[in-house]
Design an enzyme around this catalytic site. Sequence first.
Site, PDB file in Angstrom:
ATOM      1  N   HIS A 155       0.605  -0.670  -0.259  1.00 45.81           N
ATOM      2  CA  HIS A 155       0.103   0.108   0.533  1.00 45.81           C
ATOM      3  C   HIS A 155       0.873   1.389  -0.046  1.00 45.81           C
ATOM      4  O   HIS A 155       1.885   1.591  -1.190  1.00 45.81           O
ATOM      5  CB  HIS A 155      -0.997   0.106   0.911  1.00 45.81           C
ATOM      6  CG  HIS A 155      -2.331   0.821   1.315  1.00 45.81           C
ATOM      7  ND1 HIS A 155      -2.781   1.733   0.140  1.00 45.81           N
ATOM      8  CD2 HIS A 155      -2.473   1.365   2.527  1.00 45.81           C
ATOM      9  CE1 HIS A 155      -3.733   2.468   0.641  1.00 45.81           C
ATOM     10  NE2 HIS A 155      -3.522   2.076   1.953  1.00 45.81           N
ATOM     11  N   HIS A 202      -2.493  -2.563  -9.405  1.00 43.35           N
ATOM     12  CA  HIS A 202      -3.547  -1.505  -8.805  1.00 43.35           C
ATOM     13  C   HIS A 202      -4.522  -2.702  -8.354  1.00 43.35           C
ATOM     14  O   HIS A 202      -4.973  -2.969  -9.913  1.00 43.35           O
ATOM     15  CB  HIS A 202      -3.801  -0.529  -9.473  1.00 43.35           C
ATOM     16  CG  HIS A 202      -4.268   0.697  -7.738  1.00 43.35           C
ATOM     17  ND1 HIS A 202      -6.031   0.384  -8.229  1.00 43.35           N
ATOM     18  CD2 HIS A 202      -3.978   1.636  -7.134  1.00 43.35           C
ATOM     19  CE1 HIS A 202      -5.983   1.188  -6.559  1.00 43.35           C
ATOM     20  NE2 HIS A 202      -4.831   1.547  -6.230  1.00 43.35           N
ATOM     21  N   ASP A 260       2.260   5.552  -5.867  1.00 39.03           N
ATOM     22  CA  ASP A 260       3.582   4.911  -5.438  1.00 39.03           C
ATOM     23  C   ASP A 260       5.130   5.254  -6.248  1.00 39.03           C
ATOM     24  O   ASP A 260       6.248   5.640  -6.033  1.00 39.03           O
ATOM     25  CB  ASP A 260       3.640   3.841  -4.109  1.00 39.03           C
ATOM     26  CG  ASP A 260       2.415   4.196  -3.134  1.00 39.03           C
ATOM     27  OD1 ASP A 260       2.221   5.479  -3.053  1.00 39.03           O
ATOM     28  OD2 ASP A 260       2.342   3.192  -3.387  1.00 39.03           O
TER      29      ASP A 260
HETATM   30  N1  ACO Z   1       4.873  -6.940 -10.155  1.00 38.72           N
HETATM   31  C1  ACO Z   1       4.505  -7.610 -10.992  1.00 38.72           C
HETATM   32  N2  ACO Z   1       3.491  -7.955 -11.491  1.00 38.72           N
HETATM   33  C2  ACO Z   1       2.527  -8.030 -10.349  1.00 38.72           C
HETATM   34  C3  ACO Z   1       1.926  -6.521 -10.222  1.00 38.72           C
HETATM   35  C4  ACO Z   1       3.074  -6.360  -9.685  1.00 38.72           C
HETATM   36  N3  ACO Z   1       3.930  -5.166  -8.844  1.00 38.72           N
HETATM   37  N4  ACO Z   1       1.263  -6.447  -9.706  1.00 38.72           N
HETATM   38  C5  ACO Z   1       0.261  -7.753  -9.797  1.00 38.72           C
HETATM   39  N5  ACO Z   1       1.249  -8.470 -10.429  1.00 38.72           N
HETATM   40  C6  ACO Z   1       1.181  -9.809 -11.113  1.00 38.72           C
HETATM   41  C7  ACO Z   1       0.161 -10.743 -10.201  1.00 38.72           C
HETATM   42  O1  ACO Z   1       1.755 -11.667  -9.981  1.00 38.72           O
HETATM   43  C8  ACO Z   1      -0.667 -11.230 -10.969  1.00 38.72           C
HETATM   44  O2  ACO Z   1      -0.548 -12.093 -11.938  1.00 38.72           O
HETATM   45  P1  ACO Z   1      -1.101 -13.887 -12.028  1.00 38.72           P
HETATM   46  O3  ACO Z   1      -1.917 -13.480 -12.836  1.00 38.72           O
HETATM   47  O4  ACO Z   1      -0.255 -13.964 -12.662  1.00 38.72           O
HETATM   48  O5  ACO Z   1      -0.674 -14.157 -10.694  1.00 38.72           O
HETATM   49  C9  ACO Z   1      -1.369 -10.464 -11.862  1.00 38.72           C
HETATM   50  O6  ACO Z   1      -0.340  -9.401 -12.074  1.00 38.72           O
HETATM   51  C10 ACO Z   1      -2.630  -9.710 -10.510  1.00 38.72           C
HETATM   52  O7  ACO Z   1      -2.336  -9.592  -9.548  1.00 38.72           O
HETATM   53  P2  ACO Z   1      -2.610  -9.493  -7.384  1.00 38.72           P
HETATM   54  O8  ACO Z   1      -2.095  -9.915  -6.769  1.00 38.72           O
HETATM   55  O9  ACO Z   1      -3.914 -10.248  -8.273  1.00 38.72           O
HETATM   56  O10 ACO Z   1      -3.534  -7.755  -7.620  1.00 38.72           O
HETATM   57  P3  ACO Z   1      -3.946  -7.223  -6.431  1.00 38.72           P
HETATM   58  O11 ACO Z   1      -5.376  -6.725  -6.991  1.00 38.72           O
HETATM   59  O12 ACO Z   1      -4.485  -8.103  -5.289  1.00 38.72           O
HETATM   60  O13 ACO Z   1      -2.877  -6.406  -6.198  1.00 38.72           O
HETATM   61  C11 ACO Z   1      -1.475  -4.581  -5.499  1.00 38.72           C
HETATM   62  C12 ACO Z   1      -2.706  -5.284  -6.218  1.00 38.72           C
HETATM   63  C13 ACO Z   1      -1.179  -4.966  -4.118  1.00 38.72           C
HETATM   64  C14 ACO Z   1      -1.190  -3.308  -5.728  1.00 38.72           C
HETATM   65  C15 ACO Z   1      -0.093  -5.414  -6.777  1.00 38.72           C
HETATM   66  O14 ACO Z   1      -0.240  -5.257  -7.858  1.00 38.72           O
HETATM   67  C16 ACO Z   1       1.013  -4.782  -5.822  1.00 38.72           C
HETATM   68  O15 ACO Z   1       1.724  -5.752  -5.788  1.00 38.72           O
HETATM   69  N6  ACO Z   1       1.734  -4.336  -6.263  1.00 38.72           N
HETATM   70  C17 ACO Z   1       2.878  -3.913  -6.004  1.00 38.72           C
HETATM   71  C18 ACO Z   1       3.196  -3.206  -4.233  1.00 38.72           C
HETATM   72  C19 ACO Z   1       2.389  -1.386  -4.863  1.00 38.72           C
HETATM   73  O16 ACO Z   1       3.249  -0.439  -5.511  1.00 38.72           O
HETATM   74  N7  ACO Z   1       2.082  -0.923  -4.019  1.00 38.72           N
HETATM   75  C20 ACO Z   1       1.211   0.711  -3.765  1.00 38.72           C
HETATM   76  C21 ACO Z   1      -0.966   0.455  -4.468  1.00 38.72           C
HETATM   77  S1  ACO Z   1      -0.898   2.129  -4.911  1.00 38.72           S
HETATM   78  C22 ACO Z   1      -1.239   1.837  -3.340  1.00 38.72           C
HETATM   79  O17 ACO Z   1      -1.432   1.273  -2.342  1.00 38.72           O
HETATM   80  C23 ACO Z   1      -2.027   3.779  -2.912  1.00 38.72           C
END
Ligand code: ACO
Length: 474
Positions: A314, A353, A411
């Site tokens: 987050h 996201h 971010d």
């Molecule tokens: N890098 C690589 N792969 C990713 C990323 C990433 N940053 N984010 C999602 N994916 C992939 C997942 O591995 C998944 O792949 P799969 O379908 O092959 O298993 C697919 O995309 C879907 O991902 P989910 O985990 O279902 O996405 P979710 O909605 O649960 O997660 C989150 C969202 C937590 C923000 C995620 O994108 C992440 O971890 N990002 C990196 C951390 C980040 O930047 N957080 C800030 C978010 S903005 C905020 O909160 C202010």
Amino acid sequence: MSKICERMHAETEDITKIILQAAEKARAETSSEPEPGLTGKIKWPIECTVGPGLEGAIACSTKIGYVNGAKGWLIYQGYDIFDLCAHSTFEEVSYLLLHGHLPNKEQLDEFCAKLRSFLHIPHTLRTVMNLPLEQLNPMAALRFGANLMRQRLTWRDNESARPSPESAIYTDEDSIPMETKPMGEEHAIYEFRKKKRQRPKDARKNADDASDIESCMHLIAGMSSLTAAIKRIREDRLPIEPDPTLSHAGNLLYMMSGKRPSPEEERLMDVSLILHADHGMNASTFAALVVASTMSDIYFSVGAGIAALNGPLHGGANEQVIKLLEEIGSPKNVDVWFDKAASEKRRVMGFGHRVYKAYDPRARILGPLADYVTSKSGSKRAKTLLATAKKLEKKVATTLGKEKKIFPNVDYYSGLVYESMGIPQDIFTPLFAVSRVSGWTARILEYIAYNRIFRPRALYVGEFDKKYVALNKR
Ligand code: ACO
């Protein structure tokens, strides 16, 4: 707009232009996307498809803000985020979120004056100064500070049983030297006001403090003073008094560094605060609402928001992005780094996201602003980090972007803006809280007006009918 903010806008037309260009690009690229869904009135109970992590669940109705993930739209109380960033200020946006409409001049002046007065939190800071802050995560200190602030302006406790808030915090503070004006860093000592704060006339008897808009403003101002003080104390410096001639963003920078910010710095911080102020039912907002829904108080609720925001998935991602760019080292290492990260299924911080499957509008603004500030005043290190970030974004766009609609989120570039402004990494996430507290408090006020305690269920996948075995027989 207040006079202070009018001056800031007049002197930063370049920044307004950058925002307007980003808005134009966003509108051109997203106009063909589907129209918004899940808006308008609904009749409870509703049916929706829910995934783990409450994905897809609708917890309440709100007028405060809307995120359209398909289009990449962000709306506060009906106003587009690009318009607010180009023309408004954090003070005005906070008023808008709390009251539901833009203020007129008198309302804004009164709001700004009150916010400025609430920047003075000497009693809280005095306690915070006694903490071993060098050993404490700044977000932990901020959370502690939010709870400490509860000492003032809270009337939830039983009227007859509670100690006077004044006597509770004035026990020994009269011996602290008084100083009414800041005298520079060496002499910076907080004034401990002897005058007792009166309970506001409009405070409702027996009202829960979460319904008290003054507590919201107290927290909005307090997060700023606390963050600035935490930064300074960690650098072995004393907190300094706010400057009444500066905007909220200007004061935040001033209280952190002790130097009056340039109009550009003030505006950049102001835009960043506007951009982070609210964002639908995100994890920290939800955490704050869950606590508020138990009719706990708003200070504890904001404390919960701070705790949830801290996580690297987050708000904590802004700090992690810089660490990741440092790890990559330079643009020429991006391809090798990314291929290895992809093979290890590593998350690329600052991308992806839950809601956006289009480019995050906040990143559309912060990306060009990172360019602007880094080319103007960024160090060699900041320039290398930004060049690396841009190369990595291109790489992700051609891979994860195409395959999974993963784009930079808020971010990704915010830390790069802060980096070029000379703000230390460990203060990036507290800065997020300084802004998001507006959204948390506005949503808490809205939610508790029709409160229903949050109580989802979990699917039990354990066993039944197990026989208890005595300890000596196991
Ligand atoms: N890098 C690589 N792969 C990713 C990323 C990433 N940053 N984010 C999602 N994916 C992939 C997942 O591995 C998944 O792949 P799969 O379908 O092959 O298993 C697919 O995309 C879907 O991902 P989910 O985990 O279902 O996405 P979710 O909605 O649960 O997660 C989150 C969202 C937590 C923000 C995620 O994108 C992440 O971890 N990002 C990196 C951390 C980040 O930047 N957080 C800030 C978010 S903005 C905020 O909160 C202010």
